[in-house]
Design a protein around this motif. Structure first.
Motif, PDB file in Angstrom:
ATOM      1  N   ASP A 151      50.729 -39.764  27.288  1.00  0.00           N
ATOM      2  CA  ASP A 151      50.004 -39.453  26.576  1.00  0.00           C
ATOM      3  C   ASP A 151      49.982 -37.577  27.791  1.00  0.00           C
ATOM      4  N   LYS A 152      49.921 -38.147  29.119  1.00  0.00           N
ATOM      5  CA  LYS A 152      49.673 -36.900  30.354  1.00  0.00           C
ATOM      6  C   LYS A 152      50.982 -36.278  29.886  1.00  0.00           C
ATOM      7  N   VAL A 153      52.323 -36.767  29.905  1.00  0.00           N
ATOM      8  CA  VAL A 153      53.555 -36.547  29.727  1.00  0.00           C
ATOM      9  C   VAL A 153      53.303 -35.163  28.681  1.00  0.00           C
ATOM     10  N   LYS A 154      52.488 -35.754  27.941  1.00  0.00           N
ATOM     11  CA  LYS A 154      52.374 -34.854  26.028  1.00  0.00           C
ATOM     12  C   LYS A 154      52.223 -33.747  26.557  1.00  0.00           C
ATOM     13  N   GLU A 155      50.542 -34.132  27.039  1.00  0.00           N
ATOM     14  CA  GLU A 155      49.667 -33.431  27.979  1.00  0.00           C
ATOM     15  C   GLU A 155      50.769 -31.821  28.339  1.00  0.00           C
ATOM     16  N   LEU A 156      51.334 -32.190  29.401  1.00  0.00           N
ATOM     17  CA  LEU A 156      52.017 -31.648  30.495  1.00  0.00           C
ATOM     18  C   LEU A 156      53.097 -30.319  29.568  1.00  0.00           C
ATOM     19  N   CYS A 157      53.697 -31.149  28.691  1.00  0.00           N
ATOM     20  CA  CYS A 157      54.763 -30.942  27.812  1.00  0.00           C
ATOM     21  C   CYS A 157      55.162 -30.908  26.204  1.00  0.00           C
ATOM     22  N   PRO A 158      53.739 -30.529  25.229  1.00  0.00           N
ATOM     23  CA  PRO A 158      54.098 -30.799  24.197  1.00  0.00           C
ATOM     24  C   PRO A 158      54.706 -30.214  23.345  1.00  0.00           C
ATOM     25  N   ILE A 159      56.693 -30.346  24.115  1.00  0.00           N
ATOM     26  CA  ILE A 159      57.311 -30.074  23.018  1.00  0.00           C
ATOM     27  C   ILE A 159      58.500 -31.206  22.790  1.00  0.00           C
ATOM     28  N   ILE A 160      57.446 -32.021  24.161  1.00  0.00           N
ATOM     29  CA  ILE A 160      58.682 -33.084  24.253  1.00  0.00           C
ATOM     30  C   ILE A 160      58.305 -34.434  23.167  1.00  0.00           C
ATOM     31  N   SER A 161      59.050 -35.193  22.997  1.00  0.00           N
ATOM     32  CA  SER A 161      59.422 -36.392  22.204  1.00  0.00           C
ATOM     33  C   SER A 161      59.413 -37.479  22.830  1.00  0.00           C
ATOM     34  N   LEU A 162      57.912 -38.040  22.847  1.00  0.00           N
ATOM     35  CA  LEU A 162      58.299 -39.832  23.234  1.00  0.00           C
ATOM     36  C   LEU A 162      59.031 -41.163  23.518  1.00  0.00           C
ATOM     37  N   ASP A 163      58.657 -40.895  21.999  1.00  0.00           N
ATOM     38  CA  ASP A 163      59.437 -41.830  21.832  1.00  0.00           C
ATOM     39  C   ASP A 163      61.290 -41.516  20.340  1.00  0.00           C
TER      40      ASP A 163
END
Length: 414
Positions: A151-163
């Motif tokens: 979640d913190k990774v996504k917050e810092l880099c919104p364009i990333i796909s976690l899945d």
């Protein structure tokens, strides 16, 4: 040398910028120098600069067979971090990172240091455990890092796909004070400061031989004539083995091409540096809007300085899984740089079997981030005969089995 400032810019604007001086001199070589540094890249220029600044040694020549900063210094992806596992590595890289923070002020030259933060993605459970271990080690070393969740990774880099379909993002090692700098500006700033101290920067000057007398260096032969010296520093990255052979000893290094590329410019969308070791790609966005993308080294030893199609496919295919939006971008250009790799993926800053000859090499894929720390340590080694930052990085450690194993932190992460 006139100082750069907002007032200087305004003054020159009023007289149509006719009063700017050359940033550094282009002198004719002298017959003798106290110190000759071979290699006018970031590491070589930083070594010369700290010899003058810290030890008052200014009768120095920096020789470059091409143009200043035209090797790896101008061919990297500008990442700056210090989150290494082993204590000697963390010490020299953290020294470098801290010097980057004040470099623009120290050199009176804007190197465009951007402490935007670096995330090393954990995309397997093995990486999660490894980065958690590194975070603990960094805290003991005084290096500010932390392991963060998806979640913190996504917050810092919104364009990333976690899945991602193959490699979901399970977290990351976050160094908030890491970042980037303008690679050319680092070389230019050091060159300007060295020239102001009276040092000679001599371009288009290839070393063709190293002269010795009784096991001690006495000078070099070049395409611009012979030059005598008391000490000689070899700081030539991928060509270190060639110069060592001229001096009469061998180095435990191999040379490989490391490739990178940039996309067409787009609007700001990513203000951190992302490194993904499992898929072997790393990316940041430049001030011009280009997506700066790095990949891996070639699979065979070579001295090429160009990219290849299979590396484009391999690197971009992997990154598209994590950053789907880049699939719509066009490639603007690609290139390669010649890196020198040691067996333990750690550098060599060392005395050599030839008295008066010192070598700085083996930075592999992580040389840019180390430039100021490397120069500081190399200058201290040459001036005093020893440096706390270089003690573990001797070329003789391979004979003694004292490896500094950074294969996880440095072998594929840049």
């Amino acid at each position: 040398m006139k100082r750069y400032s907002a007032f200087a810019v305004a003054r020159e604007a009023l007289r149509f910028h006719s009063g700017w001086e050359r940033a550094w001199r282009s002198p004719e070589p002298k017959k003798r120098y106290d110190v000759i540094i071979v290699g006018a890249g970031g590491h070589g220029l930083a070594t010369a600069y700290y010899l003058g600044k810290n030890f008052g040694i200014t009768n120095v020549a920096v020789l470059e067979k091409g143009w200043l900063g035209g090797g790896n210094t101008g061919r990297n992806t500008t990442i700056i971090r210090s989150n290494y596992l082993q204590d000697p590595s963390a010490a020299i890289y953290e020294k470098a990172r801290s010097l980057y923070e004040t470099m623009s002020q120290d050199l009176n030259y804007n190197v465009m240091f951007s402490p935007r933060g670096v995330i090393m993605l954990a995309q397997t459970h093995h990486e999660v455990r490894g980065y958690q271990r590194t975070a603990y080690a960094n805290n003991l070393q005084g290096v500010e890092t932390q392991f963060i969740g998806p979640d913190k990774v996504k917050e810092l880099c919104p364009i990333i796909s976690l899945d991602g379909p193959r490699y979901p993002v399970l977290g990351g090692l976050w160094q908030p004070r890491g970042g980037t700098a303008r690679h050319d500006a680092v070389a230019w700033g050091y060159a300007r400061a060295c020239s102001d101290m009276g040092m000679d920067i001599i371009q288009q000057c290839e070393v063709t031989g190293i002269r010795k007398d009784g096991g001690k260096v006495v000078g070099v032969d070049t395409t611009k004539g012979a030059m005598d010296c008391g000490q000689l520093g070899l700081v030539v990255a991928g060509h270190s083995g060639v110069l060592a052979d001229m001096a009469g000893f061998r180095l435990p290094v191999e040379s490989l091409a490391l490739q990178a590329l940039v996309s067409e410019p787009i609007k700001p969308c990513m203000d951190v540096v992302i490194m993904a070791n499992t898929v072997h790609g790393y990316m940041s966005q430049s001030d011009k809007g280009e997506m700066v993308i790095g990949g891996g080294t070639d699979g065979c030893n070579n001295y090429t300085q160009r990219g290849s199609f299979h590396h484009i496919e391999e690197t971009v295919r992997a990154l598209i899984e994590t950053f789907p939006m880049i699939s719509r971008l066009k490639m603007l250009r690609q290139w390669g740089g010649i890196v020198d790799m040691t067996g333990d993926r750690s550098p060599i800053l060392s005395k050599t079997p030839v008295e008066g000859v010192f070598v700085n090499c083996g930075w592999g894929t992580g040389g840019f981030k180390a430039i100021p720390g490397s120069g500081w340590a190399m200058a201290e080694l040459m001036a005093k005969g020893h440096s706390p930052l270089t003690e573990e990085f001797s070329m003789f450690r391979f004979r003694e089995g004292k490896f500094i194993d950074e294969s996880v932190a440095a072998g594929v992460a840049h």
